[in-house]
Design an enzyme around this catalytic site. Structure first.
Site, PDB file in Angstrom:
ATOM      1  N   GLU A   1       0.658  -1.409  -0.052  1.00  0.00           N
ATOM      2  CA  GLU A   1      -0.238  -0.018   0.070  1.00  0.00           C
ATOM      3  C   GLU A   1       1.038   0.716   0.069  1.00  0.00           C
ATOM      4  OE1 GLU A   1      -3.150  -0.362   3.277  1.00  0.00           O
ATOM      5  OE2 GLU A   1      -3.282  -1.687   2.646  1.00  0.00           O
TER       6      GLU A   1
ATOM      7  N   CYS B   1       0.530  -0.037  15.968  1.00  0.00           N
ATOM      8  CA  CYS B   1       0.610   0.454  14.107  1.00  0.00           C
ATOM      9  C   CYS B   1      -0.308  -0.748  13.313  1.00  0.00           C
ATOM     10  CB  CYS B   1       1.569   0.298  13.504  1.00  0.00           C
ATOM     11  SG  CYS B   1       1.846   0.489  11.948  1.00  0.00           S
TER      12      CYS B   1
ATOM     13  N   GLU C   1       9.338  -2.069   7.567  1.00  0.00           N
ATOM     14  CA  GLU C   1      10.881  -1.316   8.609  1.00  0.00           C
ATOM     15  C   GLU C   1      11.740  -0.840   7.494  1.00  0.00           C
ATOM     16  OE1 GLU C   1      12.239   0.739  11.545  1.00  0.00           O
ATOM     17  OE2 GLU C   1      13.673   1.058  10.338  1.00  0.00           O
TER      18      GLU C   1
ATOM     19  N   SER D   1      10.839   6.707  14.862  1.00  0.00           N
ATOM     20  CA  SER D   1       9.874   6.596  15.290  1.00  0.00           C
ATOM     21  C   SER D   1       9.526   6.149  17.133  1.00  0.00           C
ATOM     22  CB  SER D   1       8.757   5.103  14.946  1.00  0.00           C
ATOM     23  OG  SER D   1       7.252   4.969  15.783  1.00  0.00           O
TER      24      SER D   1
ATOM     25  N   ASN E   1      -4.086   7.259  14.598  1.00  0.00           N
ATOM     26  CA  ASN E   1      -5.980   7.057  13.991  1.00  0.00           C
ATOM     27  C   ASN E   1      -6.161   5.764  14.686  1.00  0.00           C
ATOM     28  OD1 ASN E   1      -4.761   9.450  11.932  1.00  0.00           O
ATOM     29  ND2 ASN E   1      -2.935   8.128  12.151  1.00  0.00           N
TER      30      ASN E   1
ATOM     31  N   CYS F   1      -1.134   7.765   8.891  1.00  0.00           N
ATOM     32  CA  CYS F   1      -0.207   7.229   9.546  1.00  0.00           C
ATOM     33  C   CYS F   1      -0.881   5.633  10.684  1.00  0.00           C
ATOM     34  CB  CYS F   1       0.549   8.061  10.333  1.00  0.00           C
ATOM     35  SG  CYS F   1       2.249   7.694  11.028  1.00  0.00           S
TER      36      CYS F   1
END
Ligand code: SF4
Length: 344
Positions: free
Chosen positions: A95, A122, A162, A216, A292, A335
Site C-alpha cells: 500500500e 500500528c 521498517e 518513531s 489514528n 499514519c
C-alpha cells in the site's frame, strides 16, 4: 515453459544498459527507454515512437514493463490523500499513499509487505511480516503515482515495513529515484523512517548513506517503550540515540522524532519531558501524531485540547514541534493504518 522476463523497474541505468547489450540492441535504446518511462511517463512500448517495431518486439519478449496485477485506489473525502492498494504477482499486497499539498505531492511508500516490528499502535504491526519488497517494487509505487497523474516530488518511507530492515533494496531504489536519468528527485526530499534499529544506522554510516531520518519514538522512557515497541529489547533507546547522534554529527541532516500520542499511555508531563530531553540531545524536531484509531488497535487518541496543550508545553521548552494533520483517515491511509488489504 514461458520465459521469465526481467522487470524494467528492477534495473538501474547500468543494469539496463547491460541487458540491452546482451539482447544485441543498440546501447542508446537504454537512454530512450529511460526517457520514455521516467521523463515522458509512458510505459507502453508500442507508444515509444522512436524505437523501431523490431526492437520493440525484442524488448517485449525479454523485459516486463507491467506495474501491478491490480490496484484499488481510494480517495479521501477531503481529496487530499489517495491510497493505492496494489496486488503483487505472488498474491501479496503493498500500500502506498499520495499526500497532496498545494504545490507538491508526497508519496508515502512501503518497504516491506506487512512488518515484523510489531509496534503496538500500528495496524501494519498487527498484519505481521509477509516479505521484503524489491527495489523495483518500491520504484513501481512512484511510477504508478505518475501514471495516475499524481507527480511526486517528495518521498517518505513511512508506509508498510521498517525500511532499515530492507536497507539494500531501499537504498537501491533511492539511488534509482534520484538518478538524473530517472526522476532526478532531490535527496533532501526523501525521508526514511525507522523504529530504531542500531544496526540500520550503523549500515548508513558504514556505507556513507546520507538521508533525512525520522525516528518513531513511541515513548522516550525505556520501560514504557518496551511495552509499546518490542524493538526496544534489542535496541535500547539510550544506545540507539547515541548511535543516531553520531550519525547526525557526521551528516547534519534533518531529524524528526515521530511521536504517536496514546491517551493515558504516553501523554503525561513526565512523558513529554523525557521526549523533549531526547529531542534536545539529538537536535531534532518533534512531530506529534495523534493516534489514528482502529478496532484492532487497543489504544485511543488524546483529545484535541490535550494535543494542543502538549504542543504548547514542547514549544515552551524551545523545541521545534509540529502536529501531523491526519490525511486519509477515512480511507485507512493515515499514519499507522496501512495493512487493511491483508485484513479483508
Ligand atoms: S510503526 Fe513502522 S516499524 Fe512499527 S509496526 Fe508499523 S510499520 Fe512496522
Amino acid at each position: 515453459m514461458t520465459k521469465q522476463k526481467k522487470s524494467f523497474f528492477e534495473m538501474n541505468v547500468d543494469e539496463l544498459k547491460e541487458v540491452c547489450t546482451s539482447l544485441e540492441l543498440p546501447r542508446y535504446i537504454a537512454d530512450q527507454l529511460l526517457d520514455w518511462v521516467y521523463k515522458k511517463h509512458q510505459i507502453k512500448l508500442e507508444k515509444m515512437k522512436n524505437i523501431s517495431k523490431k526492437n520493440q518486439a525484442v524488448l517485449a519478449e525479454n523485459i516486463d514493463f507491467s506495474l501491478f496485477k491490480n490496484v484499488q485506489s481510494d480517495v479521501s473525502s477531503e481529496e487530499n490523500a489517495i491510497k493505492n492498494s496494489c496486488l503483487l504477482d505472488d498474491g501479496n499486497f503493498l500500500e502506498c499513499v499520495v499526500l497532496k499539498e498545494k504545490n507538491y505531492n508526497t508519496l508515502c511508500v512501503s518497504s516491506q509487505c506487512g512488518c515484523p516490528v510489531d509496534c503496538k499502535f500500528c495496524l501494519t504491526g498487527v498484519v505481521g511480516f509477509k516479505r521484503q519488497l524489491s527495489a523495483g517494487e518500491i520504484v513501481r509505487q512512484v511510477v504508478y503515482s505518475f501514471s495516475i497523474n499524481q507527480p511526486i516530488t517528495n518521498i517518505v518511507f513511512m508506509g508498510m515495513g521498517e525500511p532499515l530492515l530492507n536497507a539494500k533494496q531501499v537504498f537501491k531504489a533511492i539511488d534509482m529515484l534520484t538518478h538524473p536519468k530517472l526522476y532526478d528527485l532531490s535527496k533532501r526530499n526523501i525521508t526514511v523512517s525507522t523504529s530504531g534499529f542500531i544496526q540500520g544506522i550503523e549500515y548508513l554510516m558504514k556505507n556513507d548513506r546520507v538521508v533525512n531520518l525520522a525516528f518513531s519514538v513511541g515513548s522516550a522512557d525505556p520501560i514504557k517503550r518496551e511495552r509499546l515497541m518490542p524493538v526496544e529489547k534489542r535496541n535500547p533507546i539510550v544506545k540507539f540515540a547515541k548511535v543516531l547522534k553520531q550519525y547526525q554529527l557526521q551528516h547534519n541532516r534533518k531529524l524528526t522524532l515521530e511521536y504517536t500520542l496514546l491517551d493515558g499511555v504516553n501523554d503525561t508531563d513526565y512523558d513529554i519531558k523525557v521526549l523533549v530531553n531526547l529531542a534536545k540531545y539529538l537536535n531534532a524536531k518533534i512531530n506529534l501524531i495523534n493516534l489514528n484509531p482502529h478496532k484492532k488497535i487497543p489504544f485511543k487518541p488524546v483529545s484535541i485540547d490535550k494535543l494542543h496543550a502538549i504542543q504548547a508545553i514542547i514549544k515552551k521548552q524551545k523545541c521545534a514541534v509540529t502536529i501531523r494533520y491526519k490525511k486519509g483517515q477515512d480511507i485507512t491511509a493515515a499514519c499507522g493504518q496501512l495493512g487493511e488489504s491483508y485484513l479483508k
